[in-house]
Design a protein around this motif. Structure first.
Motif, mmCIF file in Angstrom:
data_model
loop_
_atom_site.group_PDB
_atom_site.id
_atom_site.type_symbol
_atom_site.label_atom_id
_atom_site.label_comp_id
_atom_site.label_asym_id
_atom_site.label_seq_id
_atom_site.Cartn_x
_atom_site.Cartn_y
_atom_site.Cartn_z
ATOM 1 N N TRP A 2 -1.308 -5.518 -15.098
ATOM 2 C CA TRP A 2 -0.576 -5.317 -13.849
ATOM 3 C C TRP A 2 -1.389 -5.784 -12.666
ATOM 4 C CZ3 TRP A 2 1.839 0.213 -13.648
ATOM 5 C CH2 TRP A 2 2.793 0.323 -14.657
ATOM 6 N N ARG A 5 -1.132 -4.266 -6.756
ATOM 7 C CA ARG A 5 0.020 -3.748 -6.009
ATOM 8 C C ARG A 5 0.956 -2.983 -6.943
ATOM 9 N NH1 ARG A 5 0.696 -1.166 -2.390
ATOM 10 N NH2 ARG A 5 2.723 -0.366 -2.718
ATOM 11 N N ASN A 6 1.193 -3.524 -8.138
ATOM 12 C CA ASN A 6 2.057 -2.834 -9.102
ATOM 13 C C ASN A 6 1.425 -1.542 -9.589
ATOM 14 O OD1 ASN A 6 4.173 -4.641 -8.959
ATOM 15 N ND2 ASN A 6 3.457 -5.860 -10.691
ATOM 16 N N GLN A 7 0.101 -1.533 -9.737
ATOM 17 C CA GLN A 7 -0.586 -0.318 -10.137
ATOM 18 C C GLN A 7 -0.354 0.777 -9.103
ATOM 19 O OE1 GLN A 7 -4.677 -1.569 -10.525
ATOM 20 N NE2 GLN A 7 -4.585 -1.388 -12.753
ATOM 21 N N LYS A 9 1.974 0.931 -6.859
ATOM 22 C CA LYS A 9 3.401 1.278 -6.822
ATOM 23 C C LYS A 9 3.707 2.322 -7.899
ATOM 24 C CE LYS A 9 7.999 -0.740 -6.981
ATOM 25 N NZ LYS A 9 8.798 -1.942 -7.190
ATOM 26 N N GLN A 10 3.160 2.120 -9.082
ATOM 27 C CA GLN A 10 3.355 3.086 -10.166
ATOM 28 C C GLN A 10 2.708 4.421 -9.814
ATOM 29 O OE1 GLN A 10 5.106 2.707 -13.237
ATOM 30 N NE2 GLN A 10 4.845 4.914 -13.153
ATOM 31 N N TRP A 12 2.286 5.683 -6.837
ATOM 32 C CA TRP A 12 3.146 6.345 -5.851
ATOM 33 C C TRP A 12 4.389 6.936 -6.506
ATOM 34 C CZ3 TRP A 12 1.508 8.157 -1.577
ATOM 35 C CH2 TRP A 12 0.487 7.538 -0.873
ATOM 36 N N GLN A 13 4.928 6.253 -7.504
ATOM 37 C CA GLN A 13 6.087 6.803 -8.228
ATOM 38 C C GLN A 13 5.701 8.096 -8.939
ATOM 39 O OE1 GLN A 13 7.215 3.401 -10.586
ATOM 40 N NE2 GLN A 13 8.537 2.579 -8.976
ATOM 41 N N GLN A 16 5.381 10.831 -6.271
ATOM 42 C CA GLN A 16 6.697 11.318 -5.853
ATOM 43 C C GLN A 16 7.326 12.230 -6.910
ATOM 44 O OE1 GLN A 16 8.022 11.000 -2.827
ATOM 45 N NE2 GLN A 16 6.243 9.842 -2.183
ATOM 46 N N GLU A 38 -5.372 2.071 0.552
ATOM 47 C CA GLU A 38 -4.180 2.771 0.075
ATOM 48 C C GLU A 38 -4.495 3.679 -1.111
ATOM 49 O OE1 GLU A 38 0.435 1.945 -1.324
ATOM 50 O OE2 GLU A 38 -0.914 0.246 -1.060
#
Length: 120
Positions: A2, A5-7, A9-10, A12-13, A16, A38
């Motif tokens: 990955w 950025r995709n890491q 994003k995951q 953050w998912q 959440q 970030e």
């Protein structure tokens, strides 16, 4: 593999979804590959969720040190410091967050509250 950025994003998912251990693991791995504001910001939020205030402060400070223009980290560090009673130390972080994003009402309100707390 990955992208970074995709890491994040995951991560953050997972955050959440309140799957905090998974979010932390991904953020830690992302930092090992390449330190980034970030990821430190996310670790700071995770530490706050765990009420580990010292670690939260440390992680948010790392985020701000890496990228002083990352408004969420500036604001969150200000908020944490304010909540810990370190109001004078919080003000520059609120101020920077507002400088970056002048329409951020919550940051403006908390900056005003910080000054009120100091009797200004």
């Amino acid at each position: 593999m990955w992208s970074k950025r995709n890491q994040l994003k995951q991560a953050w998912q997972y955050f959440q979804a309140q799957r905090w251990p998974e979010a932390e693991q991904i953020a830690q791995n992302a930092i090992k590959e390449h330190p980034q504001a970030e990821a430190y910001y996310l670790l700071g939020l995770l530490a706050s969720k765990a009420e580990d205030w010292l670690n939260a402060r440390r992680q948010l400070q790392k985020a701000v040190d890496l990228d002083p223009w990352y408004a969420p980290a500036q604001y969150s560090l200000g908020l944490l410091l304010h909540q810990l009673g370190l109001t004078v130390a919080a003000i520059p972080h609120y101020t920077k967050a507002i400088e970056i994003n002048p329409t951020w009402a919550e940051a403006q309100i908390n900056l005003g509250n910080a000054y009120l707390d100091l009797g200004h």
